[in-house]
Design a protein around this motif. Structure first.
Motif, PDB file in Angstrom:
ATOM      1  N   GLU A  31      14.513  -1.012   0.289  1.00  0.00           N
ATOM      2  CA  GLU A  31      13.821  -1.835   1.274  1.00  0.00           C
ATOM      3  C   GLU A  31      12.514  -1.111   1.521  1.00  0.00           C
ATOM      4  O   GLU A  31      12.506   0.083   1.801  1.00  0.00           O
ATOM      5  N   ILE A  32      11.404  -1.843   1.379  1.00  0.00           N
ATOM      6  CA  ILE A  32      10.076  -1.213   1.452  1.00  0.00           C
ATOM      7  C   ILE A  32       9.284  -1.849   2.588  1.00  0.00           C
ATOM      8  O   ILE A  32       9.288  -3.068   2.749  1.00  0.00           O
ATOM      9  N   TRP A  33       8.592  -1.001   3.337  1.00  0.00           N
ATOM     10  CA  TRP A  33       7.712  -1.468   4.386  1.00  0.00           C
ATOM     11  C   TRP A  33       6.279  -1.429   3.858  1.00  0.00           C
ATOM     12  O   TRP A  33       5.809  -0.395   3.403  1.00  0.00           O
ATOM     13  N   GLY A  34       5.614  -2.574   3.882  1.00  0.00           N
ATOM     14  CA  GLY A  34       4.270  -2.670   3.346  1.00  0.00           C
ATOM     15  C   GLY A  34       3.167  -2.594   4.368  1.00  0.00           C
ATOM     16  O   GLY A  34       2.017  -2.843   4.050  1.00  0.00           O
TER      17      GLY A  34
ATOM     18  N   LEU B  33       1.747  -5.138  -6.674  1.00  0.00           N
ATOM     19  CA  LEU B  33       1.945  -6.186  -5.679  1.00  0.00           C
ATOM     20  C   LEU B  33       1.557  -5.621  -4.319  1.00  0.00           C
ATOM     21  O   LEU B  33       2.100  -4.607  -3.891  1.00  0.00           O
ATOM     22  N   TRP B  34       0.591  -6.271  -3.672  1.00  0.00           N
ATOM     23  CA  TRP B  34       0.134  -5.872  -2.345  1.00  0.00           C
ATOM     24  C   TRP B  34       0.766  -6.814  -1.337  1.00  0.00           C
ATOM     25  O   TRP B  34       0.653  -8.024  -1.464  1.00  0.00           O
ATOM     26  N   PHE B  35       1.435  -6.267  -0.331  1.00  0.00           N
ATOM     27  CA  PHE B  35       2.153  -7.096   0.630  1.00  0.00           C
ATOM     28  C   PHE B  35       2.149  -6.438   2.005  1.00  0.00           C
ATOM     29  O   PHE B  35       1.793  -5.273   2.141  1.00  0.00           O
ATOM     30  N   SER B  36       2.540  -7.220   2.989  1.00  0.00           N
ATOM     31  CA  SER B  36       2.724  -6.674   4.334  1.00  0.00           C
ATOM     32  C   SER B  36       4.137  -7.021   4.792  1.00  0.00           C
ATOM     33  O   SER B  36       4.742  -7.970   4.300  1.00  0.00           O
ATOM     34  N   GLY B  37       4.657  -6.230   5.706  1.00  0.00           N
ATOM     35  CA  GLY B  37       6.010  -6.453   6.196  1.00  0.00           C
ATOM     36  C   GLY B  37       7.065  -5.838   5.290  1.00  0.00           C
ATOM     37  O   GLY B  37       6.771  -5.065   4.396  1.00  0.00           O
TER      38      GLY B  37
ATOM     39  N   VAL C 142      11.933  -9.238  -6.430  1.00  0.00           N
ATOM     40  CA  VAL C 142      11.446  -8.896  -5.098  1.00  0.00           C
ATOM     41  C   VAL C 142      11.913 -10.002  -4.169  1.00  0.00           C
ATOM     42  O   VAL C 142      11.746 -11.186  -4.468  1.00  0.00           O
ATOM     43  N   ARG C 143      12.514  -9.618  -3.071  1.00  0.00           N
ATOM     44  CA  ARG C 143      12.965 -10.586  -2.058  1.00  0.00           C
ATOM     45  C   ARG C 143      12.060 -10.433  -0.836  1.00  0.00           C
ATOM     46  O   ARG C 143      11.916  -9.339  -0.292  1.00  0.00           O
ATOM     47  N   ALA C 144      11.460 -11.559  -0.442  1.00  0.00           N
ATOM     48  CA  ALA C 144      10.531 -11.528   0.687  1.00  0.00           C
ATOM     49  C   ALA C 144      10.615 -12.835   1.460  1.00  0.00           C
ATOM     50  O   ALA C 144      11.016 -13.869   0.914  1.00  0.00           O
ATOM     51  N   ASP C 145      10.219 -12.764   2.702  1.00  0.00           N
ATOM     52  CA  ASP C 145      10.132 -13.948   3.547  1.00  0.00           C
ATOM     53  C   ASP C 145       9.053 -14.880   2.969  1.00  0.00           C
ATOM     54  O   ASP C 145       8.014 -14.408   2.508  1.00  0.00           O
TER      55      ASP C 145
ATOM     56  N   PRO D  85       0.784  -1.231   0.000  1.00  0.00           N
ATOM     57  CA  PRO D  85       0.000   0.000   0.000  1.00  0.00           C
ATOM     58  C   PRO D  85       0.818   1.285   0.000  1.00  0.00           C
ATOM     59  O   PRO D  85       0.257   2.365   0.037  1.00  0.00           O
ATOM     60  N   ASN D  86       2.143   1.223  -0.081  1.00  0.00           N
ATOM     61  CA  ASN D  86       2.934   2.452   0.034  1.00  0.00           C
ATOM     62  C   ASN D  86       3.081   3.237  -1.255  1.00  0.00           C
ATOM     63  O   ASN D  86       3.520   4.366  -1.234  1.00  0.00           O
ATOM     64  N   GLY D  87       2.774   2.661  -2.421  1.00  0.00           N
ATOM     65  CA  GLY D  87       2.782   3.395  -3.674  1.00  0.00           C
ATOM     66  C   GLY D  87       4.124   3.491  -4.378  1.00  0.00           C
ATOM     67  O   GLY D  87       4.242   4.211  -5.361  1.00  0.00           O
ATOM     68  N   MET D  88       5.148   2.786  -3.916  1.00  0.00           N
ATOM     69  CA  MET D  88       6.443   2.792  -4.598  1.00  0.00           C
ATOM     70  C   MET D  88       6.273   2.183  -5.990  1.00  0.00           C
ATOM     71  O   MET D  88       5.603   1.160  -6.136  1.00  0.00           O
TER      72      MET D  88
END
Length: 78
Positions: free
Chosen positions: A74-77, A56-60, A35-38, A20-23
């Protein structure tokens, strides 16, 4: 952590947006990024395709990388 390869479909340029941050990142035809994610985050990832791009909608936290694997952001979602 796994890397996911992302590109815009078709033969036109487009954008990869992170919500949701709009980057947003512009991509040329045939270009891709990663994209690297857990793995737990990947189970919750939502992907929306739209004319001219993909969201892409994500959290964390996630890390974005260019086509050569170099860190972009590094993006915070949330």
């Amino acid at each position: 952590m796994p890397d996911i390869k992302i590109r815009v479909a078709g033969t036109s340029s487009g954008h990869v947006c992170f919500e949701p941050n709009g980057m947003a990142y512009p991509l040329e035809p045939g270009e891709h990024m990663y994209v690297r994610a857990d793995p737990a985050q990947l189970a919750e990832l939502q992907i929306e395709y739209w004319d001219g791009g993909v969201s892409l909608w994500f959290s964390g936290n996630i890390t974005t990388l260019d086509k050569d694997g170099n860190k972009l952001d590094e993006i915070w979602g949330g």
